[in-house]
Structures are given as structure tokens and as C-alpha cells.
Design an enzyme around this catalytic site. Structure first.
Site: not given
Ligand code: AMP
Ligand code: MG
Length: 521
Positions: A279, A199, A100, A103, A269
Site C-alpha cells: 500500500d 494482511r 476491505g 478499490r 490493514d
Molecule cells: P488506505 O489508506 O489506502 O490503506 O485505505 C484504507 C481503506 O480505505 C481500505 O479499505 C481501502 O480499500 C479504502 N479506500 C481507500 N481509498 C479508496 C477509494 N478511493 N475507494 C474505495 N475505498 C478506498
Molecule cells: Mg490500505
């Protein structure tokens, strides 16, 4: 600031009934309502004027207090109901369950010039999907996302966009390389824009929970708004939908291979259902041509998301989407047929890309083989991808092998290594290419024009983004603007910007942020 808002996602799809901002599993809902965190001391650093224009936001509006407040989360637009989406995903090949928008907070949708745009803040605080993290983003990764989204758009690669880059005024704790050295960094917020941020994982989460009703609602919604040529509601339509997603995904990934972009985290995702690059985390650009290269240190062991593997990973991800849609398609064969089609069409698309990059107008059987042997030859000694292909358009049909090397020399890190076997292999390839060029009817100067529209002169090299970041850390935002302007015309010769048409400097070879990036952003 007046925006022509027209919300659909949070009007037409089921919401999480729980309105508290607590971390949890969210069932039978596409999203949860969330209010962005009030930033401590927001400051606007950069705006994409083209994006603002596409949204109907005037220059005066960009400079208004309202713009700053709305796009940093300090103020919620009247009538809007911000939310975070629920999705799941396969991370590095394994099903990770619910992820989900941890952020990301969707603000509203805007319709301008008949185009629908969803606006989303990244780094505006925690959501029910934040799991163990803080919902925030840091300046370095926000600069990278802002600049690269817009650069990709101007390169003609399908992508989400970025409207604005701001400081939140808050400090964020990060362990950049996951090595037990956390430090405070400046918090930042990007306002991302795309027709939709749905997504593959949004579909997968419902399928994983065997929630056919909501899977169907989400699919019908997606088709209605983003695939209007499909009627919707029947199994046949869902198959057409899957085929359309497959086509868009293939087109996107071929564009990545064309310009040397490595996404770095192709988890499901992070796969847009619209086939947009989404992303911008530990992404990178090939400098020396290397099929095995990945910028993502988190993936340095397996190298699942290496440059040369991206087309196969896209297919693997499409398999996962097919598995999810199977719940409403209830027939394996048409989904399998589509996936088989990807393999055939990938070869066709790569062949077309090869011809375009090599400047071949006629279609000859050996064209793909010629390109693939170039891919191997480029890896014999370190050779800059962007510079090599750009310089290739200067080669005349009647060039000699020595002249060929002379004209492309700037792309080689150590031209003195071009001896022995390496030189021999290059000469073999050059001879094949020159022979092939002789069959072309186009004049040299005509070919150059076409090739220069396909092989960019300027891309956001990893060290360039790092220069902008290092300066910004010290309060100097001028390089952000300089690169933003440069990358608006990536195919154009910009005499005054020749310094950016250069190989990666040695200091950047092993520097964190330039060649080594992690998911910690
Ligand atoms: P990503 O690797 O950026 O695609 O993130 C993978 C998952 O981790 C997704 O659900 C993001 O929303 C969550 N996520 C990544 N960084 C953060 C953060 N700083 N705070 C909260 N959720 C995060
Ligand atoms: Mg992501």
C-alpha cells in the site's frame, strides 16, 4: 496472452454468498466476488518488463490488446473469478472495524517458475468494501505506487510489485489536501503483484467477530501456501506461524530504516502477512535525516508513523495480530514470548544494520552506540541521508577530520552551518568513527564495495516522483521510464545519472506531493 493460472484463495476459502456489488458488512467470508469497472478509454503507460517476465508474459503479450484489456479491467480472464478481500484494521491506533479491498480487485493467481503470484487491480472500481469512496485511483498516486514498488524490489526490500500502470480514461474527483478544494484528475489503474495480498487485518476481522472457524481456515490456508515449512492445523503451528510473521516483519522494517523509507500509514490493514511493504500511499523518503519526519499530512499532529517510530509501530501491529491469533492459539504465553523476542532481535538487527551502513566488519560492543550518536549528529544541521551514507564509503582509515567533512560536504544542505557546537559534535563523532575504522582489517577499497551494496546511491526521492507526475499530467511519460530504469540499479554508480544524486531542490521543500502527502489518492 497465456497465463498459467492457478487460483487458490477463491477456491479454498469461503466466499460471500451475496454477489451484488453493494456496500455492506460481509460476515463469515474471506472475500466477495466483484467484476472490475469497464474503463472509458484505457491506455497503457508503463510496464515492468521484469515483472512481466516473472509471470511468464512475453514482450509480444505485453503489447497485445489482451494485456491492456485484462490489466485495466476491460476484460475478465476466461475461467477467473475476480474478488475483493474482506479485512479490518486498526487505523492510527484505533480499531476501525471492517475495511476491505475498497478499490482493489484480485484477478487471478499465476504460477510461473514454481512461484505463485496473485494479480490485483488497484483503482478498477467500487466493491462491497468501498464504504463512502469510489473505488478509483488517480494518476499521481498510481505513478507513485508503480515506481516505488519496483524501486523497492530492486533495493532488496521485501515488497509487493507492480506489473503495469494504465490510464482508465475516466475522470476522478479528489480533494488532495482535504481542504474543500476538490478537482478532477486523471483516473489510473495499477496491476499489483505479490505472492499474496493477505494482511494482518484479514485475521483481525474474524477475531473481532469471534469467528474462530473462519480465522482457522484463513490461517491454515496461509500456512499451507506461504509457510510450507510449518505443518499446520495445531496450536503449535499457529505459534510458529506468528513467530515467522514477526521475523519477516522485523526484516522488512529494518530494511526501511536502512534505506530511509517512511511508509506513512502503518495501519494494520496495511501490514502484509508475508512481511512485504504494501500500500504505497503517502509514503516518502528521508531527504534530510530526521527521525521525526513523516510525509503524511493526515498524521502530522500525532506523527505516529514517523521514520524513527516505524520499528515500534511494527511491534504494536504485531501485538494486534497476536490478539487476533489468540482466538485459535488459546495461550497467551507463547505469543508474549514472541513479542518479547522482537524487542531483543530488533536491537540485534539494528546493530547489524548499523555495522553494514558504517562498513564495520568486526563486531564491537559500541557499534550500535556509534551509529545512534551519528543519528543524532546528522540532525544537528540538515543532512541528506542517502548522500551522506553513500559518500561515507569514500572515507579512508587515515582520513583527517577536515577531509572527512570535505568528502561528505555534498550531503549537507548548508555546510556553512557547520560551526560552533555543530562542528564540535561532528568532530567528536568523526574521531570516534575513524578510531573505530582503524580496528578493521579490510582495506579501504574493499570496505567501499561492501558499503555501496548497502547504502543506495539512488532512491525515489519525493520530488523525483513529483517530476514524473507533473510531466505525465501533461502527457509526457518519459520521466516515468527514466526513473524506472535508474532505480533498477540503485546501488550502481551511473555516471550519466549523476543529476539524480542530489539533494532535494528548494522548490520541492514545501510543495504538495513532495513533502506533503495525504491519504487522498
Ligand atoms: P488506505 O489508506 O489506502 O490503506 O485505505 C484504507 C481503506 O480505505 C481500505 O479499505 C481501502 O480499500 C479504502 N479506500 C481507500 N481509498 C479508496 C477509494 N478511493 N475507494 C474505495 N475505498 C478506498
Ligand atoms: Mg490500505
Amino acid at each position: 496472452m497465456k497465463l498459467n493460472t492457478n487460483d487458490t484463495f477463491n477456491k479454498e476459502l469461503p466466499a460471500d454468498k451475496n454477489k451484488n456489488n453493494t456496500r455492506r458488512q460481509v460476515l463469515e467470508a474471506c472475500y466477495s466476488y466483484v467484476t472490475p469497472k469497464i474503463p472509458g478509454n484505457p491506455e497503457l503507460l508503463h510496464v515492468s518488463i521484469e515483472m512481466a517476465d516473472a509471470l511468464g508474459i512475453s514482450k509480444e503479450d505485453v503489447n497485445s490488446e489482451d494485456f491492456l484489456k485484462v490489466f485495466t479491467g476491460a476484460k475478465v480472464l476466461e475461467g477467473s473469478e475476480p474478488f475483493s478481500m474482506c479485512y479490518g484494521g486498526h487505523q492510527f491506533g484505533n480499531w476501525a472495524g471492517q475495511l476491505g479491498d475498497g478499490r482493489a480487485i484480485n484477478l487471478t493467481e499465476v504460477v510461473h517458475n514454481d512461484k505463485r503470484w496473485a494479480l490485483q487491480l488497484k483503482g478498477a472500481g467500487e466493491t462491497p468494501y468501498s464504504r463512502s469512496a469510489d473505488g478509483l485511483a488517480v494518476l499521481r498516486s498510481s505513478i507513485r505506487e508503480h515506481l516505488c514498488s519496483e524501486a523497492m524490489f530492486h533495493l532488496g526490500v521485501p515488497t509487493t510489485r507492480s506489473l503495469s500502470l494504465s490510464l482508465s480514461g475516466d475522470q476522478v474527483l479528489r480533494d488532495v489536501m482535504y481542504n474543500g478544494n476538490p478537482a478532477y484528475e486523471k483516473g489510473a489503474i495499477v496491476c499489483r503483484v505479490a505472492p499474496s495480498f493477505i494482511r494482518f487485518g484479514n485475521f483481525q476481522i474474524f477475531a473481532s467477530r469471534n469467528d474462530k472457524v473462519n480465522l482457522q481456515k484463513l490461517t491454515d490456508y496461509t500456512i499451507k501456501h506461504f509457510f510450507p515449512e510449518i505443518n499446520g492445523g495445531t496450536k503449535e503451528c499457529y505459534i510458529q506461524f506468528f513467530n515467522a510473521v514477526l521475523d519477516n516483519t522485523l526484516e522488512m522494517v529494518i530494511d526501511w530504516q536502512r534505506v530511509g523509507f517512511v511508509h506513512g500509514v502503518m495501519n494494520t490493514d496495511n501490514m502484509s502477512i508475508l512481511g512485504l511493504t504494501i500500500d504505497y500511499g503517502p509514503y516518502g523518503w528521508l531527504e534530510g535525516y530526521e527521525n521525526d519526519w513523516t510525509p503524511n499530512t493526515t498524521d502530522s499532529g500525532q506523527r505516529r508513523y514517523r521514520f524513527g517510530n516505524q520499528p515500534s509501530v511494527a511491534l504494536w501491529n504485531l501485538y494486534q495480530l497476536a490478539n487476533a491469533l489468540f482466538l485459535i492459539v488459546e495461550d497467551v504465553k507463547p505469543l508474549e514470548e514472541a513479542l518479547e523476542r522482537y524487542k531483543i532481535e530488533f536491537v540485534e538487527a539494528k546493530t547489524e544494520m548499523a555495522r553494514a551502513k558504517l562498513g564495520l566488519q568486526l563486531k564491537e560492543k559500541e557499534d550500535l552506540a556509534l551509529f545512534e550518536s551519528l543519528e543524532e549528529t546528522l540532525q544537528l544541521t540538515e543532512t541528506d541521508m542517502t548522500m551522506f551514507f553513500r559518500l561515507l564509503s569514500n572515507i579512508a582509515k587515515n582520513e583527517t577530520a577536515e577531509n572527512f567533512i570535505e568528502k561528505t560536504k555534498k550531503a549537507f544542505y548548508k555546510p556553512e552551518e557547520l560551526t560552533g557546537d555543530a562542528l564540535h559534535n561532528w568532530n567528536v563523532w568523526i574521531a570516534k568513527y575513524l578510531k573505530r575504522l582503524k580496528n578493521e582489517t579490510q582495506l579501504d577499497q574493499e570496505r567501499k564495495i561492501v558499503m555501496d551494496d548497502v547504502n543506495p546511491k539512488y532512491v525515489l526521492r519525493n520530488y523525483m516522483a513529483q517530476l514524473a507526475i507533473d510531466a505525465a499530467d501533461k502527457g509526457d511519460y518519459s520521466i516515468i521510464e527514466e526513473l524506472y530504469q535508474l532505480l533498477k540499479q540503485p546501488y550502481l554508480e551511473q555516471v550519466e545519472n549523476e543529476k539524480w544524486f542530489a539533494k532535494r531542490p528548494e522548490w520541492a521543500r514545501h510543495k504538495v506531493g513532495c513533502s506533503m502527502l495525504s491519504c487522498s489518492s
